[in-house]
Enzyme design. Structure first.
Site, PDB file in Angstrom:
ATOM      1  N   GLY A  61      30.608  46.524  22.819  1.00 55.31           N
ATOM      2  CA  GLY A  61      29.733  45.865  21.843  1.00 55.31           C
ATOM      3  C   GLY A  61      29.640  46.659  20.549  1.00 55.31           C
ATOM      4  O   GLY A  61      28.596  46.727  19.904  1.00 55.31           O
ATOM      5  N   LEU A  63      30.804  46.372  17.493  1.00 51.96           N
ATOM      6  CA  LEU A  63      30.823  45.847  16.116  1.00 51.96           C
ATOM      7  C   LEU A  63      29.457  45.355  15.663  1.00 51.96           C
ATOM      8  O   LEU A  63      29.346  44.633  14.671  1.00 51.96           O
ATOM      9  CB  LEU A  63      31.854  44.720  15.983  1.00 51.96           C
ATOM     10  CG  LEU A  63      33.309  45.133  16.191  1.00 51.96           C
ATOM     11  CD1 LEU A  63      34.242  43.957  15.910  1.00 51.96           C
ATOM     12  CD2 LEU A  63      33.696  46.318  15.311  1.00 51.96           C
ATOM     13  N   GLY A  64      28.398  45.740  16.369  1.00 52.60           N
ATOM     14  CA  GLY A  64      27.065  45.341  15.962  1.00 52.60           C
ATOM     15  C   GLY A  64      26.468  46.328  14.972  1.00 52.60           C
ATOM     16  O   GLY A  64      27.180  47.075  14.293  1.00 52.60           O
ATOM     17  N   GLN A  65      25.149  46.367  14.912  1.00 46.97           N
ATOM     18  CA  GLN A  65      24.469  47.220  13.922  1.00 46.97           C
ATOM     19  C   GLN A  65      24.755  48.707  14.157  1.00 46.97           C
ATOM     20  O   GLN A  65      24.880  49.475  13.205  1.00 46.97           O
ATOM     21  CB  GLN A  65      22.947  46.979  13.985  1.00 46.97           C
ATOM     22  CG  GLN A  65      22.177  47.725  12.900  1.00 46.97           C
ATOM     23  CD  GLN A  65      20.657  47.702  13.111  1.00 46.97           C
ATOM     24  OE1 GLN A  65      20.150  47.131  14.071  1.00 46.97           O
ATOM     25  NE2 GLN A  65      19.934  48.337  12.204  1.00 46.97           N
ATOM     26  N   LEU A  66      24.891  49.105  15.422  1.00 42.78           N
ATOM     27  CA  LEU A  66      24.931  50.545  15.721  1.00 42.78           C
ATOM     28  C   LEU A  66      26.305  51.106  16.080  1.00 42.78           C
ATOM     29  O   LEU A  66      26.554  52.299  15.938  1.00 42.78           O
ATOM     30  CB  LEU A  66      23.982  50.859  16.890  1.00 42.78           C
ATOM     31  CG  LEU A  66      22.535  50.373  16.743  1.00 42.78           C
ATOM     32  CD1 LEU A  66      21.702  50.850  17.923  1.00 42.78           C
ATOM     33  CD2 LEU A  66      21.935  50.876  15.448  1.00 42.78           C
ATOM     34  N   ASP A  87      34.845  45.242  21.295  1.00 45.69           N
ATOM     35  CA  ASP A  87      33.895  44.128  21.124  1.00 45.69           C
ATOM     36  C   ASP A  87      34.641  42.850  21.452  1.00 45.69           C
ATOM     37  O   ASP A  87      35.856  42.877  21.734  1.00 45.69           O
ATOM     38  CB  ASP A  87      33.335  44.098  19.678  1.00 45.69           C
ATOM     39  CG  ASP A  87      31.954  43.426  19.604  1.00 45.69           C
ATOM     40  OD1 ASP A  87      31.846  42.232  19.933  1.00 45.69           O
ATOM     41  OD2 ASP A  87      30.990  44.106  19.208  1.00 45.69           O
ATOM     42  N   ILE A  88      33.921  41.710  21.391  1.00 47.24           N
ATOM     43  CA  ILE A  88      34.591  40.413  21.540  1.00 47.24           C
ATOM     44  C   ILE A  88      34.789  39.749  20.183  1.00 47.24           C
ATOM     45  O   ILE A  88      35.296  38.643  20.101  1.00 47.24           O
ATOM     46  CB  ILE A  88      33.808  39.470  22.492  1.00 47.24           C
ATOM     47  CG1 ILE A  88      32.346  39.336  22.039  1.00 47.24           C
ATOM     48  CG2 ILE A  88      33.872  39.972  23.926  1.00 47.24           C
ATOM     49  CD1 ILE A  88      31.563  38.252  22.778  1.00 47.24           C
ATOM     50  N   TYR A 194      15.341  39.898  27.132  1.00 44.82           N
ATOM     51  CA  TYR A 194      15.881  41.177  26.633  1.00 44.82           C
ATOM     52  C   TYR A 194      15.174  42.346  27.318  1.00 44.82           C
ATOM     53  O   TYR A 194      15.821  43.251  27.873  1.00 44.82           O
ATOM     54  CB  TYR A 194      15.670  41.224  25.117  1.00 44.82           C
ATOM     55  CG  TYR A 194      16.130  42.482  24.428  1.00 44.82           C
ATOM     56  CD1 TYR A 194      17.462  42.903  24.479  1.00 44.82           C
ATOM     57  CD2 TYR A 194      15.228  43.247  23.676  1.00 44.82           C
ATOM     58  CE1 TYR A 194      17.879  44.046  23.814  1.00 44.82           C
ATOM     59  CE2 TYR A 194      15.640  44.380  22.996  1.00 44.82           C
ATOM     60  CZ  TYR A 194      16.965  44.782  23.070  1.00 44.82           C
ATOM     61  OH  TYR A 194      17.380  45.912  22.410  1.00 44.82           O
ATOM     62  N   ILE A 224      15.822  50.093  14.862  1.00 45.74           N
ATOM     63  CA  ILE A 224      16.716  50.994  14.117  1.00 45.74           C
ATOM     64  C   ILE A 224      16.988  50.416  12.721  1.00 45.74           C
ATOM     65  O   ILE A 224      17.308  49.232  12.580  1.00 45.74           O
ATOM     66  CB  ILE A 224      18.041  51.218  14.879  1.00 45.74           C
ATOM     67  CG1 ILE A 224      17.752  51.734  16.305  1.00 45.74           C
ATOM     68  CG2 ILE A 224      18.931  52.189  14.109  1.00 45.74           C
ATOM     69  CD1 ILE A 224      16.957  53.024  16.384  1.00 45.74           C
TER      70      ILE A 224
HETATM   71  N1  LIG Z   1      19.434  47.860  16.739  1.00 43.63           N
HETATM   72  C1  LIG Z   1      18.253  48.189  17.276  1.00 43.63           C
HETATM   73  O1  LIG Z   1      17.225  48.214  16.598  1.00 43.63           O
HETATM   74  C2  LIG Z   1      18.203  48.544  18.731  1.00 43.63           C
HETATM   75  C3  LIG Z   1      16.988  49.039  19.241  1.00 43.63           C
HETATM   76  C4  LIG Z   1      16.895  49.312  20.601  1.00 43.63           C
HETATM   77  C5  LIG Z   1      18.007  49.191  21.406  1.00 43.63           C
HETATM   78  N2  LIG Z   1      19.182  48.729  20.883  1.00 43.63           N
HETATM   79  C6  LIG Z   1      20.308  48.560  21.777  1.00 43.63           C
HETATM   80  O2  LIG Z   1      21.467  49.182  21.253  1.00 43.63           O
HETATM   81  C7  LIG Z   1      22.618  48.423  21.582  1.00 43.63           C
HETATM   82  C8  LIG Z   1      23.390  48.082  20.332  1.00 43.63           C
HETATM   83  O3  LIG Z   1      22.512  47.386  19.487  1.00 43.63           O
HETATM   84  P1  LIG Z   1      23.007  46.681  18.139  1.00 43.63           P
HETATM   85  O4  LIG Z   1      21.811  46.634  17.265  1.00 43.63           O
HETATM   86  O5  LIG Z   1      24.250  47.293  17.655  1.00 43.63           O
HETATM   87  O6  LIG Z   1      23.250  45.208  18.681  1.00 43.63           O
HETATM   88  P2  LIG Z   1      24.014  44.014  17.911  1.00 43.63           P
HETATM   89  O7  LIG Z   1      23.376  42.754  18.363  1.00 43.63           O
HETATM   90  O8  LIG Z   1      24.084  44.288  16.468  1.00 43.63           O
HETATM   91  O9  LIG Z   1      25.491  44.135  18.513  1.00 43.63           O
HETATM   92  C9  LIG Z   1      25.763  43.821  19.855  1.00 43.63           C
HETATM   93  C10 LIG Z   1      27.244  43.600  19.997  1.00 43.63           C
HETATM   94  O10 LIG Z   1      27.489  43.164  21.337  1.00 43.63           O
HETATM   95  C11 LIG Z   1      28.611  42.297  21.266  1.00 43.63           C
HETATM   96  N3  LIG Z   1      28.695  41.453  22.465  1.00 43.63           N
HETATM   97  C12 LIG Z   1      28.046  40.310  22.748  1.00 43.63           C
HETATM   98  N4  LIG Z   1      28.493  39.785  23.918  1.00 43.63           N
HETATM   99  C13 LIG Z   1      29.448  40.635  24.375  1.00 43.63           C
HETATM  100  C14 LIG Z   1      30.280  40.643  25.522  1.00 43.63           C
HETATM  101  N5  LIG Z   1      30.247  39.652  26.420  1.00 43.63           N
HETATM  102  N6  LIG Z   1      31.134  41.672  25.676  1.00 43.63           N
HETATM  103  C15 LIG Z   1      31.215  42.673  24.753  1.00 43.63           C
HETATM  104  N7  LIG Z   1      30.456  42.708  23.645  1.00 43.63           N
HETATM  105  C16 LIG Z   1      29.576  41.694  23.456  1.00 43.63           C
HETATM  106  C17 LIG Z   1      28.373  41.466  20.007  1.00 43.63           C
HETATM  107  O11 LIG Z   1      29.579  40.880  19.556  1.00 43.63           O
HETATM  108  C18 LIG Z   1      27.803  42.513  19.066  1.00 43.63           C
HETATM  109  O12 LIG Z   1      28.790  43.046  18.221  1.00 43.63           O
HETATM  110  C19 LIG Z   1      22.112  47.194  22.351  1.00 43.63           C
HETATM  111  O13 LIG Z   1      22.220  47.428  23.729  1.00 43.63           O
HETATM  112  C20 LIG Z   1      20.665  47.111  21.966  1.00 43.63           C
HETATM  113  O14 LIG Z   1      19.884  46.540  22.973  1.00 43.63           O
HETATM  114  C21 LIG Z   1      19.304  48.407  19.563  1.00 43.63           C
HETATM  115  C1  LIG Z   2      13.788  46.963  19.067  1.00 37.70           C
HETATM  116  C2  LIG Z   2      15.182  46.524  19.380  1.00 37.70           C
HETATM  117  O1  LIG Z   2      15.459  46.504  20.719  1.00 37.70           O
HETATM  118  C3  LIG Z   2      15.802  45.433  18.574  1.00 37.70           C
HETATM  119  N1  LIG Z   2      15.920  45.827  17.200  1.00 37.70           N
HETATM  120  C4  LIG Z   2      15.028  44.145  18.649  1.00 37.70           C
HETATM  121  O2  LIG Z   2      14.169  43.954  17.835  1.00 37.70           O
HETATM  122  O3  LIG Z   2      15.304  43.334  19.504  1.00 37.70           O
END
Ligand SMILES: NC(=O)c1ccc[n+]([C@@H]2O[C@H](COP(=O)([O-])OP(=O)(O)OC[C@H]3O[C@@H](n4cnc5c(N)ncnc54)[C@H](O)[C@@H]3O)[C@@H](O)[C@H]2O)c1
Ligand SMILES: C[C@@H](O)[C@H](N)C(=O)O
Length: 372
Positions: A61, A63-66, A87-88, A194, A224
């Site tokens: 995963g 290519l998301g925010q982190l 990623d997908i 979630y 984040i």
């Molecule tokens: N960003 C935040 O504020 C935050 C806070 C707490 C926890 N997290 C956790 O950190 C992790 C990364 O967060 P993020 O913000 O980058 O999330 P995001 O939603 O930006 O990215 C998630 C990625 O998962 C990929 N994905 C979806 N279905 C998939 C599959 N079947 N197989 C493979 N990849 C798949 C998506 O294409 C996407 O690029 C997550 O587990 C999230 O729960 C994030």
């Molecule tokens: C807090 C965190 O898990 C994510 N940014 C959400 O709001 O869902």
């Protein structure tokens, strides 16, 4: 999917040896706290790795925010070719050319296993997930990706002796948890798919640790905030979007109430904490899932901090009832004293540094865009 018998066979040997050595280590008093502290100047920005062999890393995963920021940090530390982003989704040209990228669907156990075997993966960061707001909009997909996907990752990691990081979240707490602050161990009855999936991940990871000796590590991230990547559909997204709006036109319509207090963190602190908890010796960890905390603010307090740099900044409110209800069920603050005590966690960014850094990035980007 891994047959349960096969998992048992593969992990029973390591389970006995690894888990029992962990129990021994965990019950011993530490002679010196130093091995558990990552030095402040730890070579996170250097290109070399001092140990004999760096880990071979897979990020799901990614290519998301982190994920891209994490890949950049890990590639500086362990070498570009040792960190595979997956990623997908289709990566941008820039991401594709900056290091190894592969397609990986966390719902496909067999191809995950193939990837781990073919690339001799030793560390896995499992970022593939649906976040809080998009999860409520598609519960069955969130259940599949966040729960079935996690099961695949746990099995492949246990089967191949991979150190596994799974992020949890403030969303793993619920309205009956203590809210100010939420400690590491307390009642967790979240009301989102979630949150339920993340409590499940925390418990399953801990179970695999005790049952099979899986080296599972987990941090509960706050919301984040990042400058160069977009949030993926969560409740804390406003705290990222507000900076784009402030830099672009000086106004922002917020989808949470002015007084909604939530824990937040700048992305570089979050990613550094993630690397630190993965590098710290196992004997320093007294638990498998830690809260980490940096700051906590309301939309109105963030707007006030922004006005110190953008005096005319205007914020208005049009509340999204779904996100508001979620936010009100989450903690206002996290108690992260165990992370500070066990492995020396400390944030670099408080609210003023966060605001200055984010505006600086957006100011620079806007000027570049105008120049082009
Ligand atoms: N960003 C935040 O504020 C935050 C806070 C707490 C926890 N997290 C956790 O950190 C992790 C990364 O967060 P993020 O913000 O980058 O999330 P995001 O939603 O930006 O990215 C998630 C990625 O998962 C990929 N994905 C979806 N279905 C998939 C599959 N079947 N197989 C493979 N990849 C798949 C998506 O294409 C996407 O690029 C997550 O587990 C999230 O729960 C994030
Ligand atoms: C807090 C965190 O898990 C994510 N940014 C959400 O709001 O869902």
């Amino acid at each position: 999917m891994l047959a349960p018998g096969m998992l048992k066979q593969v992990v029973s040997v390591t389970a006995q040896s690894k888990a029992s050595s962990c129990f021994k280590l965990l019950s011993l008093p530490l002679l010196s706290p130093s091995p558990c502290r990552i030095p402040a100047d730890a070579s996170f920005h250097s290109t070399s790795f001092s140990e004999a062999e760096p880990p071979r890393v897979l990020i799901t995963g990614g290519l998301g925010q982190l994920g891209i920021g994490l890949a950049n940090l890990l590639r500086k530390r362990f070498g570009k070719d040792n960190v595979i982003l997956s990623d997908i989704k289709k990566p941008s040209d820039h991401v594709f050319h900056s290091g190894p990228f592969v397609y990986a669907d966390v719902l496909d156990y067999k191809s995950l296993r193939e990837l781990v075997v073919n690339h001799r993966i030793s560390w896995l960061f499992h970022y593939g997930a649906l976040l809080s707001a998009v999860g409520e909009a598609n519960v069955s997909l969130a259940r599949d990706v966040n729960i079935t996907g996690l099961h695949n990752i746990l099995d492949v990691a246990a089967e191949h002796n991979v150190r596994l990081f799974v992020p949890s979240t403030i969303g793993a707490f619920g309205p009956t948890s203590p809210r100010n602050p939420a400690p590491d161990l307390c009642i967790q009855r979240p009301r989102t798919i979630y949150g339920v999936s993340k409590v499940h991940a925390e418990l399953m990871g801990e179970y695999y640790y005790y049952r099979y000796g899986l080296d599972f590590r987990c941090l509960r991230y706050p919301g984040i905030i990042s400058a160069d990547s977009q949030p993926g559909g969560g409740t804390t997204d406003y705290a990222v979007e507000i900076f784009h709006a402030a830099a672009k036109n000086g106004t922002f319509e917020c989808n949470l109430k002015a007084s909604t207090r939530l824990p937040m963190m700048y992305i570089s602190d979050c990613l550094r904490a993630t690397l630190e908890v993965m590098e710290v010796p196992a004997e320093c960890l007294s638990m498998r899932t830690y809260n980490i905390s940096a700051m906590s603010f309301t939309p109105e307090e963030l707007a006030q901090a922004l006005r110190k740099h953008v005096p005319d900044f205007q914020i208005t409110y049009r509340v999204d009832p779904l996100r508001q209800a979620i936010a009100e069920s989450w903690p206002m603050n996290l108690d992260d004293s165990n992370a500070r005590k066990d492995w020396g966690w400390k944030q670099d960014f408080d609210l003023p540094e966060l605001v200055a850094t984010m505006l600086n990035f957006h100011g620079a980007s806007t000027r570049i865009a105008q120049a082009n």
